[in-house]
Design a protein around this motif. Sequence first.
Motif, short mmCIF file in Angstrom:
data_model
loop_
_atom_site.label_atom_id
_atom_site.label_comp_id
_atom_site.label_asym_id
_atom_site.label_seq_id
_atom_site.Cartn_x
_atom_site.Cartn_y
_atom_site.Cartn_z
N LYS A 1 0.13 -1.15 0.15
CA LYS A 1 -0.03 0.18 0.58
C LYS A 1 0.69 1.47 0.53
CE LYS A 1 -4.08 -2.05 1.45
NZ LYS A 1 -4.52 -2.44 1.55
N ASP B 1 1.00 2.35 -1.36
CA ASP B 1 -0.66 2.48 -1.17
C ASP B 1 -0.92 1.97 0.00
OD1 ASP B 1 -1.88 -0.31 -1.36
OD2 ASP B 1 0.25 -0.45 -2.44
N PHE B 2 -1.48 1.99 0.38
CA PHE B 2 -2.20 0.96 1.89
C PHE B 2 -2.12 -0.06 1.85
CE2 PHE B 2 -4.12 5.75 1.74
CZ PHE B 2 -3.89 6.06 3.11
N SER B 3 -1.97 -1.09 2.52
CA SER B 3 -2.06 -2.18 3.07
C SER B 3 -0.75 -2.08 2.87
CB SER B 3 -2.40 -2.82 1.44
OG SER B 3 -4.15 -3.00 1.47
N PHE C 1 3.87 -9.00 2.99
CA PHE C 1 2.82 -9.01 2.52
C PHE C 1 2.76 -8.83 1.46
CE2 PHE C 1 -0.58 -5.98 1.35
CZ PHE C 1 -1.66 -6.48 1.57
N GLU C 2 3.64 -7.79 0.29
CA GLU C 2 3.59 -7.28 -0.92
C GLU C 2 4.11 -8.63 -1.80
OE1 GLU C 2 1.72 -5.37 -1.96
OE2 GLU C 2 1.19 -3.40 -0.27
N ILE D 1 1.34 -11.11 -1.72
CA ILE D 1 -0.37 -11.04 -2.96
C ILE D 1 0.73 -11.12 -4.12
CG2 ILE D 1 -1.07 -10.58 -0.95
CD1 ILE D 1 -1.17 -7.55 -2.07
N ARG D 2 1.04 -9.86 -4.22
CA ARG D 2 2.41 -9.97 -5.82
C ARG D 2 3.10 -11.07 -6.68
NH1 ARG D 2 1.98 -3.21 -6.02
NH2 ARG D 2 1.19 -2.87 -4.14
N ASP E 1 -8.55 -4.00 6.53
CA ASP E 1 -9.20 -5.27 4.43
C ASP E 1 -9.19 -6.22 4.21
OD1 ASP E 1 -6.97 -4.44 3.89
OD2 ASP E 1 -7.35 -2.81 2.27
N SER E 2 -8.24 -6.87 3.65
CA SER E 2 -7.60 -8.19 2.97
C SER E 2 -7.97 -9.23 4.11
CB SER E 2 -6.59 -8.21 1.92
OG SER E 2 -5.49 -7.68 2.88
N PRO F 1 -8.26 -0.53 -7.45
CA PRO F 1 -9.24 -0.81 -8.54
C PRO F 1 -9.96 -1.52 -8.04
CG PRO F 1 -7.19 -2.23 -7.00
CD PRO F 1 -7.31 -1.23 -7.10
N GLU F 2 -10.61 -1.26 -6.55
CA GLU F 2 -11.26 -1.40 -5.76
C GLU F 2 -12.67 -1.50 -5.82
OE1 GLU F 2 -8.50 -0.31 -4.40
OE2 GLU F 2 -7.91 -1.54 -3.70
N TYR G 1 -0.35 -2.53 -9.57
CA TYR G 1 -1.78 -3.19 -9.15
C TYR G 1 -2.65 -3.27 -10.21
CZ TYR G 1 -2.62 1.33 -6.96
OH TYR G 1 -2.11 2.09 -6.44
N GLU H 1 -4.87 -5.62 -11.93
CA GLU H 1 -6.16 -5.36 -11.06
C GLU H 1 -6.89 -4.78 -12.19
OE1 GLU H 1 -6.44 -5.91 -6.40
OE2 GLU H 1 -4.54 -4.65 -6.92
N THR I 1 -6.32 -11.46 -2.84
CA THR I 1 -6.23 -9.48 -2.90
C THR I 1 -5.42 -8.51 -3.84
OG1 THR I 1 -6.98 -7.44 -1.46
CG2 THR I 1 -4.27 -9.27 -1.46
N GLU I 2 -4.45 -9.53 -4.98
CA GLU I 2 -3.82 -8.47 -6.63
C GLU I 2 -4.54 -9.16 -7.38
OE1 GLU I 2 -2.20 -6.10 -5.97
OE2 GLU I 2 -0.85 -5.94 -6.96
C1 DMJ Z 1 -3.90 -3.78 -3.92
O1 DMJ Z 1 -2.03 -4.26 -3.88
C2 DMJ Z 1 -4.62 -5.30 -3.25
O2 DMJ Z 1 -5.56 -5.38 -3.69
C3 DMJ Z 1 -4.16 -4.53 -1.01
O3 DMJ Z 1 -4.89 -5.60 -1.21
C4 DMJ Z 1 -4.68 -3.37 -1.75
N1 DMJ Z 1 -4.43 -2.52 -1.63
C5 DMJ Z 1 -3.65 -2.29 -3.52
C6 DMJ Z 1 -4.04 -1.30 -4.64
O4 DMJ Z 1 -5.17 -0.77 -3.78
#
Ligand code: DMJ
Length: 591
Positions: A7, A9-11, A220-221, A224-225, A354-355, A491-492, A550, A554, A578-579
């Motif tokens: 995140k 970007d947040f996360s 974390f990144e 997910i990535r 969030d995730s 993307p949300e 992303y 995404e 989540t990605e």
């Molecule tokens: C993405 O890396 C993932 O969707 C994550 O869970 C939240 N933030 C970013 C996109 O905004």
Amino acid sequence: NVNQVKKQDFSSSDINSFSSSSSNDNDISSSTSIDYSSSSSSLSSSSSSSNNNNKINLFDSSKNDESSDNEISIKIIDNSSGNDKKDSSSSKTQEIDIKIVDEKQPTDTEQKEYSPKPDGPFNRINKVYEENKAVNQYRAESVKEAMKFAWDNYKQYAWGRDELNPVSKTAEEWFGFGITIMDSIDTLFIMGLKDEFKDARDFVENLDMAKNTTIKVSVFEANIRVLGGLLSAYHLTEDPLFLKKAKEIGTLLLDAFDSSNPFPKAFIDVYTKKASYLRWTQNCALLAEVGTMFLEFEDLSLLTGNSVWKEKSDRIIDTLSKIKTRIPGLVPTKLKPEGTTSCAPAVTIGAMGDSYYEYLLKMWIYRDSAENYREMYLKAANSIIKNLYKEFNGVGFMSTTLINGNPESGLQEHLACFLGGMFALGAAANVSTDYKVNKEFMYIGEKITETCAKSYELSPTGLGPEHFLIKSNGEFKLSGHGQPIFFRLRPETVESLFILYRLTGDTKYQEWGWNIFEAINKYCRISSGYVGLKSAPDVNSVKDDRQQSYFMAETLKYLYLLFTDSSVIPLDEYVFNTEAHPIKIIKKTIV
Ligand code: DMJ
């Protein structure tokens, strides 16, 4: 006669932007069904083909991932002379080759032929897709063109580095895994961008992940990535290379864990194997970081036959299930590494929380015997509605944070816009046994999605801000209130639009998505890639200098899927991490 048998970007980066510290803190196949029963350490798998009773021990580490092609030659004696009287002299002997195609061989990047999924809770689009086929195809092609444009520019100016800075035409190194490539492989494959996919595969093949000397790789990144992207590429292509590489990164991530604590540390130096905490959290773990590993870790265990990742994941969920919470199911965002208590009482379903909530649902969708996840999800979902959801004049929205038990009134984060899709998906999957509860979940999912889409529609650029406020008369406020209002290609919202469209067949979601895509092209596309805006509602906004990885993983994937038919990544066969990396569901019945 050749038969084929068979995140910032947040996360995490956003998490870092809360930090007061320096930037140092950047600081088996589908035909196999798995019986997870209840014991976590004795997974067994049996082939779904009824005449094959072979039991495979998934956790036999001697099993080789990379099996090879088998070719056998057999003789067929043809006695069919058309004459009733058998005459052996007329028998023809034919030698034919039967190629046994290993299921894990790479397949072509061609799209499968369109064979629509039957209508059902996860697919209601066949009729409307056909009615608007030409428009849908044009729109899907346009998104594909955007993907190619973003990719080509990344290739030209930042190849092999983490992200492209389009304005300065430079590369951004974040943690040195070519994150954009890892994040894009599955999107390239899904869109049938063959040459680009091949380049990505070649990069992956030559990448020695253990030689990465970045001191702080975000666990974390990377999960997910990188791991998520590679697992998804494997699911889609069955190319063993991707599983081999997924195992490589998965193994490196294990060094973030130690035996005394259930939660991993936030960073790992994969070269020295030293793990470290996020400095600004005073050595506390963040809920979204530790609670977003279940899907990738379990899938890696399933595919490799090695339980080590599932054991870590089980220990995390077990610990989280025992944490005492003030509000049922809503776990505080900052947690002590040993997982017994929280570091602070605040709860959020936005950045840093969030995730975790998303994965509770998705784990239950992913596999059987995930009742613990379902129960935790239901508790959380009901509490979110009770404590954070509000409707003002028909406008439904989520306040994302609860401080001392009180919601931050009226403020919604763009990051929380994924909740629209999450609530709707849970409803379609009948996550509650009570029909009325699922109906309510679907209603909330629709409301949140509508509100998030509205935050775009009301913005003069057509692009929604990072935060927006709903006033008590239901009016939207897209600026001020001291929170960032940038647009970072996130993307949300389009994620929720895609899910709602597949689940309802309502084409308004497509229209909203198309408007967003056009706005992105109008305000964010420059000659050397896609960038964000410093102020989403400002038509003259200064642009930022980042093509987020992303965006291709995404945003463009969900937009593309919004205009494709129901055979492309069906929601009853795949669950998105989540990605937005699709992972094959192994649950036997999901509705
Ligand atoms: C993405 O890396 C993932 O969707 C994550 O869970 C939240 N933030 C970013 C996109 O905004």
